[in-house]
Design an enzyme around this catalytic site. Structure first.
Site, PDB file in Angstrom:
ATOM      1  N   THR A  66      -0.833  12.346  -7.836  1.00 20.96           N
ATOM      2  CA  THR A  66      -1.286  11.348  -8.811  1.00 20.96           C
ATOM      3  C   THR A  66      -2.280  10.369  -8.201  1.00 20.96           C
ATOM      4  O   THR A  66      -3.357  10.123  -8.753  1.00 20.96           O
ATOM      5  CB  THR A  66      -0.084  10.580  -9.386  1.00 20.96           C
ATOM      6  OG1 THR A  66       0.758  11.488 -10.087  1.00 20.96           O
ATOM      7  CG2 THR A  66      -0.551   9.489 -10.338  1.00 20.96           C
ATOM      8  N   THR A 119      -3.728  -1.912  -3.386  1.00 24.13           N
ATOM      9  CA  THR A 119      -2.652  -2.763  -2.879  1.00 24.13           C
ATOM     10  C   THR A 119      -2.968  -3.279  -1.486  1.00 24.13           C
ATOM     11  O   THR A 119      -3.710  -2.630  -0.732  1.00 24.13           O
ATOM     12  CB  THR A 119      -1.334  -1.962  -2.831  1.00 24.13           C
ATOM     13  OG1 THR A 119      -0.342  -2.699  -2.119  1.00 24.13           O
ATOM     14  CG2 THR A 119      -1.529  -0.633  -2.112  1.00 24.13           C
ATOM     15  N   ASP A 120      -2.385  -4.417  -1.131  1.00 25.58           N
ATOM     16  CA  ASP A 120      -2.555  -4.955   0.222  1.00 25.58           C
ATOM     17  C   ASP A 120      -1.893  -4.067   1.271  1.00 25.58           C
ATOM     18  O   ASP A 120      -2.199  -4.161   2.470  1.00 25.58           O
ATOM     19  CB  ASP A 120      -2.006  -6.375   0.317  1.00 25.58           C
ATOM     20  CG  ASP A 120      -0.528  -6.518  -0.056  1.00 25.58           C
ATOM     21  OD1 ASP A 120       0.103  -5.511  -0.439  1.00 25.58           O
ATOM     22  OD2 ASP A 120      -0.012  -7.646   0.027  1.00 25.58           O
ATOM     23  N   GLU A 121      -1.005  -3.174   0.846  1.00 23.88           N
ATOM     24  CA  GLU A 121      -0.294  -2.326   1.798  1.00 23.88           C
ATOM     25  C   GLU A 121      -1.206  -1.343   2.534  1.00 23.88           C
ATOM     26  O   GLU A 121      -0.819  -0.798   3.571  1.00 23.88           O
ATOM     27  CB  GLU A 121       0.841  -1.574   1.099  1.00 23.88           C
ATOM     28  CG  GLU A 121       1.924  -2.501   0.559  1.00 23.88           C
ATOM     29  CD  GLU A 121       3.147  -1.750   0.060  1.00 23.88           C
ATOM     30  OE1 GLU A 121       3.552  -0.784   0.734  1.00 23.88           O
ATOM     31  OE2 GLU A 121       3.674  -2.128  -0.993  1.00 23.88           O
ATOM     32  N   TYR A 164       3.194   6.099   0.378  1.00 23.63           N
ATOM     33  CA  TYR A 164       2.615   5.414  -0.783  1.00 23.63           C
ATOM     34  C   TYR A 164       1.298   4.752  -0.413  1.00 23.63           C
ATOM     35  O   TYR A 164       0.250   4.995  -1.023  1.00 23.63           O
ATOM     36  CB  TYR A 164       3.590   4.386  -1.345  1.00 23.63           C
ATOM     37  CG  TYR A 164       2.909   3.336  -2.190  1.00 23.63           C
ATOM     38  CD1 TYR A 164       2.249   3.687  -3.369  1.00 23.63           C
ATOM     39  CD2 TYR A 164       2.893   1.990  -1.811  1.00 23.63           C
ATOM     40  CE1 TYR A 164       1.596   2.735  -4.140  1.00 23.63           C
ATOM     41  CE2 TYR A 164       2.256   1.039  -2.574  1.00 23.63           C
ATOM     42  CZ  TYR A 164       1.601   1.405  -3.731  1.00 23.63           C
ATOM     43  OH  TYR A 164       0.944   0.468  -4.482  1.00 23.63           O
ATOM     44  N   LYS A 201      -2.735   5.485  -1.493  1.00 29.34           N
ATOM     45  CA  LYS A 201      -3.571   4.453  -2.110  1.00 29.34           C
ATOM     46  C   LYS A 201      -4.835   4.217  -1.279  1.00 29.34           C
ATOM     47  O   LYS A 201      -5.928   4.032  -1.826  1.00 29.34           O
ATOM     48  CB  LYS A 201      -2.797   3.157  -2.278  1.00 29.34           C
ATOM     49  CG  LYS A 201      -1.683   3.223  -3.323  1.00 29.34           C
ATOM     50  CD  LYS A 201      -2.224   3.546  -4.725  1.00 29.34           C
ATOM     51  CE  LYS A 201      -3.024   2.399  -5.307  1.00 29.34           C
ATOM     52  NZ  LYS A 201      -3.465   2.720  -6.711  1.00 29.34           N
TER      53      LYS A 201
END
Length: 306
Positions: free
Chosen positions: A97, A122-124, A146, A150
């Site tokens: 996805t 995301t900041d991750e 994850y 991203k």
């Protein structure tokens, strides 16, 4: 303007759909696969709005995506598998996805000469930072499946700007909280468990630091980037409010009325980043700044869930 919002029945996406319909005259087309985190209940009150259309479907469906993108001017891509714990157990749907789904959208956007494409990240993707704050030009160092997917989607989207001159912008936000978030996430999970008198399972010693952003402030920020951001640029979105997970848990107990005896320290999760922090100077230059104090946002979130 006709806006395609993918993942628009999820947490942040649905809040953004509400925000657009409440504050603009745009026509909004929402696409969502209605997996575990997406539900039409999040679109209650706007599902039948005369400027809104909802389509159930997957961003990996090339034929459907092509049809919808052709009918729109801009795309805001919230669609993603987004829970770190789930990605640790099974990375496959995150790759499919978050990376290939984004590729499908980018190809359709290129085919139909979309005016603007905002990729929500995301900041991750930056990984952990001991002191200071990450700027948009800092290297990416994702530390779980994850955030790795991203980061891959970010780089893929930006490559379409460099290679094809597609007007792509990327937003990277800190931890969001607020209405419509899935109850597996820390704040809604702990609000409901605290109110029920249940234990609150806190990873490690609770010292991990996150920067907490009320979801409505994030929606305003994304809208600012959509309107005024520069193609090819990344924009960090953060509140400046940094709290340890233990501090957040104690504040939840305070606003809900629970007991600190409910806190249960459990084994830390693998690859648990210690601290996130974002420099938002670039975004603030567009005229945006957060409006919600953490305590006020937490009370509003409590009221929503209880």
């Amino acid at each position: 303007m006709r806006v395609l919002v993918t993942g628009g029945a999820g947490f942040i996406g649905s809040n953004f759909v509400h925000h657009l319909l409440e504050t603009t005259n745009h026509r909004v087309l929402t696409l969502d696969a209605l997996t575990y985190a997406g539900t039409t209940e999040n679109l209650s009150g706007v599902l039948d709005h005369d400027r809104h259309r909802f389509v159930e479907g997957d961003i990996r469906d090339e034929e459907l995506v092509d049809e919808l993108v052709e009918a729109c001017d801009v795309i805001v891509n919230f669609a993603a598998e987004s829970h770190v714990d789930r990605s640790i157990r099974d990375a496959e749907p995150f790759v499919e996805t978050n990376v290939d789904g984004t590729r499908t959208l980018l190809d359709a956007a290129l085919e139909h000469d979309i005016d603007r494409f905002v990729q929500i990240s995301t900041d991750e993707v930056y990984g952990t930072i001991e002191s200071g704050s990450f700027g948009e030009d800092d290297p990416l160092n994702p530390r779980n499946p994850y955030s790795a997917t991203k980061a891959g989607a970010d780089l893929l989207a930006l490559s379409y700007y460099t290679t094809h001159d597609l007007p792509v912008m990327v937003t990277r936000s800190s931890n969001n909280y607020g209405p419509r978030q899935h109850r597996e996430k820390l704040i809604p999970k702990f609000i409901t468990r605290a109110a029920a008198g249940e234990d609150l399972p806190l990873y490690g010693d609770g010292s991990n630091v996150r920067e907490w952003l009320y979801v409505k402030d994030n929606c305003r920020a994304v809208k600012s980037v959509l309107d005024d951001g520069q193609p090819g640029e990344v924009y960090n979105i953060g509140s400046g409010t940094e709290l340890t997970n233990l501090e957040v848990t104690k504040q939840i107990l305070d606003v809900v009325g629970g007991s600190k005896d409910q806190i249960e320290f459990v084994e830390d999760r693998p690859g648990h980043d210690q601290r996130y922090s974002l420099d938002t100077t670039k975004l603030r230059s567009l005229g945006w700044e957060p409006k919600w104090e953490f305590r006020d946002g937490l009370k509003a979130t409590r009221d929503y869930y209880l």
